[in-house]
Scaffold this active site. Sequence first.
Site, PDB file in Angstrom:
ATOM      1  N   CYS A  21      19.375  96.434 -31.670  1.00 29.77           N
ATOM      2  CA  CYS A  21      18.021  96.883 -31.596  1.00 29.77           C
ATOM      3  C   CYS A  21      17.661  98.326 -31.588  1.00 29.77           C
ATOM      4  CB  CYS A  21      17.379  96.365 -30.390  1.00 29.77           C
ATOM      5  SG  CYS A  21      17.524  94.497 -30.012  1.00 29.77           S
ATOM      6  N   GLY A  47      18.394  96.789 -36.372  1.00 31.91           N
ATOM      7  CA  GLY A  47      18.042  95.039 -36.132  1.00 31.91           C
ATOM      8  C   GLY A  47      17.204  94.748 -37.194  1.00 31.91           C
ATOM      9  N   ASN A 121      17.004  98.166 -25.551  1.00 32.88           N
ATOM     10  CA  ASN A 121      17.956  98.473 -26.501  1.00 32.88           C
ATOM     11  C   ASN A 121      19.266  98.450 -25.345  1.00 32.88           C
ATOM     12  OD1 ASN A 121      19.601 100.991 -28.661  1.00 32.88           O
ATOM     13  ND2 ASN A 121      20.324  98.695 -28.346  1.00 32.88           N
ATOM     14  N   GLY A 122      20.114  97.271 -25.345  1.00 33.11           N
ATOM     15  CA  GLY A 122      21.252  97.289 -24.353  1.00 33.11           C
ATOM     16  C   GLY A 122      21.408  96.006 -23.987  1.00 33.11           C
ATOM     17  N   CYS A 255      27.761 106.127 -26.210  1.00 30.88           N
ATOM     18  CA  CYS A 255      28.658 105.097 -27.210  1.00 30.88           C
ATOM     19  C   CYS A 255      29.355 105.763 -28.296  1.00 30.88           C
ATOM     20  CB  CYS A 255      27.662 104.052 -27.682  1.00 30.88           C
ATOM     21  SG  CYS A 255      28.854 103.040 -28.906  1.00 30.88           S
ATOM     22  N   TYR A 261      29.823 104.322 -36.703  1.00 31.68           N
ATOM     23  CA  TYR A 261      29.379 103.056 -37.539  1.00 31.68           C
ATOM     24  C   TYR A 261      27.781 102.910 -37.537  1.00 31.68           C
ATOM     25  CZ  TYR A 261      28.554  98.348 -39.244  1.00 31.68           C
ATOM     26  OH  TYR A 261      28.123  97.138 -39.817  1.00 31.68           O
ATOM     27  N   CYS A 401      32.519  94.720 -27.035  1.00 34.33           N
ATOM     28  CA  CYS A 401      31.621  95.573 -26.285  1.00 34.33           C
ATOM     29  C   CYS A 401      30.554  94.615 -25.529  1.00 34.33           C
ATOM     30  CB  CYS A 401      30.950  96.139 -27.293  1.00 34.33           C
ATOM     31  SG  CYS A 401      29.325  97.288 -26.508  1.00 34.33           S
ATOM     32  N   CYS A 452      31.775 106.861 -24.025  1.00 36.53           N
ATOM     33  CA  CYS A 452      32.497 105.228 -23.811  1.00 36.53           C
ATOM     34  C   CYS A 452      33.308 105.013 -25.162  1.00 36.53           C
ATOM     35  CB  CYS A 452      31.366 104.236 -23.638  1.00 36.53           C
ATOM     36  SG  CYS A 452      31.961 102.668 -23.783  1.00 36.53           S
ATOM     37  N   CYS A 455      35.685  99.933 -26.223  1.00 35.05           N
ATOM     38  CA  CYS A 455      36.090  98.714 -27.389  1.00 35.05           C
ATOM     39  C   CYS A 455      37.406  99.133 -28.109  1.00 35.05           C
ATOM     40  CB  CYS A 455      34.788  98.613 -28.485  1.00 35.05           C
ATOM     41  SG  CYS A 455      34.266 100.051 -29.135  1.00 35.05           S
TER      42      CYS A 455
HETATM   43 FE1  SF4 Z   1      30.123 101.580 -27.756  1.00 31.97          FE
HETATM   44 FE2  SF4 Z   1      32.358 100.330 -27.807  1.00 31.97          FE
HETATM   45 FE3  SF4 Z   1      31.288 101.272 -25.701  1.00 31.97          FE
HETATM   46 FE4  SF4 Z   1      30.335  99.186 -26.858  1.00 31.97          FE
HETATM   47  S1  SF4 Z   1      32.473  99.469 -25.769  1.00 31.97           S
HETATM   48  S2  SF4 Z   1      29.079 101.024 -25.970  1.00 31.97           S
HETATM   49  S3  SF4 Z   1      30.563  99.606 -28.984  1.00 31.97           S
HETATM   50  S4  SF4 Z   1      32.008 102.656 -27.523  1.00 31.97           S
END
Ligand code: SF4
Length: 488
Positions: A21, A47, A121-122, A255, A261, A401, A452, A455
């Site tokens: 989103c 989205g 969004n989240g 993120c 990507y 994620c 973050c 993943c």
């Molecule tokens: Fe982004 Fe990966 Fe963290 Fe999800 S887990 S917020 S895709 S870095």
Amino acid sequence: MTENRELFAEESERDAFHDECGVFGVYGHPEAANLVYLGLYALQHRGQESAGIVSSNGKAFIEHRGMGLVADIFNADVIGRLEGTSAIGHNRYSTQGSTSLKNCQPVVVEYAHGGLALAHNGNLVNFHELREQLERSGSIFQSSSDSEIILHLIATSKAPTMADRVADALSQVRGAYSLVMLTERELMAVRDPFGFRPLVLGNLNGSPIVASETCALDLVRAEYVREIEPGELLVINEDGIRSLRPFPIAPAKRCIFEYVYFARPDSLLYGRNVYQVRKMQGKALARECPADADIVVPVPDSGNAAALGYAEESGLPFEMALVRSHYIGRTFIEPRQAIRHFGVKIKFNPVVELLVGKRVVLIEDSLVRGTTLSKVIPMLKQAGAREVHVRIAAPPHTHSCFYGIDTPTREELVASHQSVEEIRQSIYADSLGYLSWEGLYSFVDGKREGFCDACFTGNYPVAIPQAPANSQLHLFEANDDRSAAAPR
Ligand code: SF4
């Protein structure tokens, strides 16, 4: 059913992470709805299942939502009816088979203090816990959406002001949220304390604008003001913009995969241009994983910038030897006679003239399940490529994620259970190399703080519920309508 088969969600579409989103909001502009419409257009990549706009004329809301692309949902008449000087909008991505108008956002409610519209969004990780609590205290839900939880928490808060009620509600939720909210007289924008999903502030001739990405500001010719900080709540009304910090300070966890990507390359993300970051990562990839080859070819489009960086650093020519169709839907009819690599050919087609006799370095932004590459590589070889050396512009993806991105299950992530050599064999590549951590973070001199990357590592900044063996959507399977609970 005829012999022709309708294939849902083409294989390569499932072999990817999907964003969940985009949001956009305008305060105090005579063409608010029109600007939101354009903003959603620019955020379409975040989205494609549905979109909606809610405007306020100061006394009431006017709303319009629909399934499909922004261009299909809105026309001049609809935009004309969305009167008022403030408006918010939302683009939604959904997983396959979960299309439903009732899940479109913005969500609108009427409660004791007036109307409230929300675009999210989240993804909230304590969704079940909160819903149970609210149900026990008498709340009745229209859907299984986690956004509805936020609305219930705001509506039941005893705090005196709207901003206080929002802060009170959000202090009870855990997870990822970039929210845009509208009352009859105020626009609010808030980002969770970790700042997982992006959100920026812009200005158009004095009218504040908030958006998921700066590419949406560019389209409406708004000036970029700044990133809305993790944990910041902006209250925008006739008195101006007020910045509040209602949550305990947390270490920012933006993120990193937005850079790899999701985000559009022309966006400024966390203060840096996405295209330039991807190009730097491609250069790092060339230094770390060189290949004895003749040409560098991206898997378009998200591999383009990294491939340019790789080509520049390696001195090899860059060729668009794989062409992507941008006009495919999510379903198609397969012909009676089986066509080799039919599914992937709908999306990609090789340029034979560029490939014959060539040793190719194929640059992909990430490798999720490997199913797309396992078809693309034989296709390139069939087109004449002598060798195909795959280079991935990110480290191996090993975890799902839970912060607003629709990901395959951990079992489906090929790097979670196969070695690099096993993956190489399964995709028919002549060699395979991944970007290192240092390379991924080369744009900040290798410093990982502030991002973050769960993943890739499994180090989740916000604890996730037990049994994360399946995708995040599985968290909400207790509800009949899985799609409504899907992260936004
Ligand atoms: Fe982004 Fe990966 Fe963290 Fe999800 S887990 S917020 S895709 S870095």
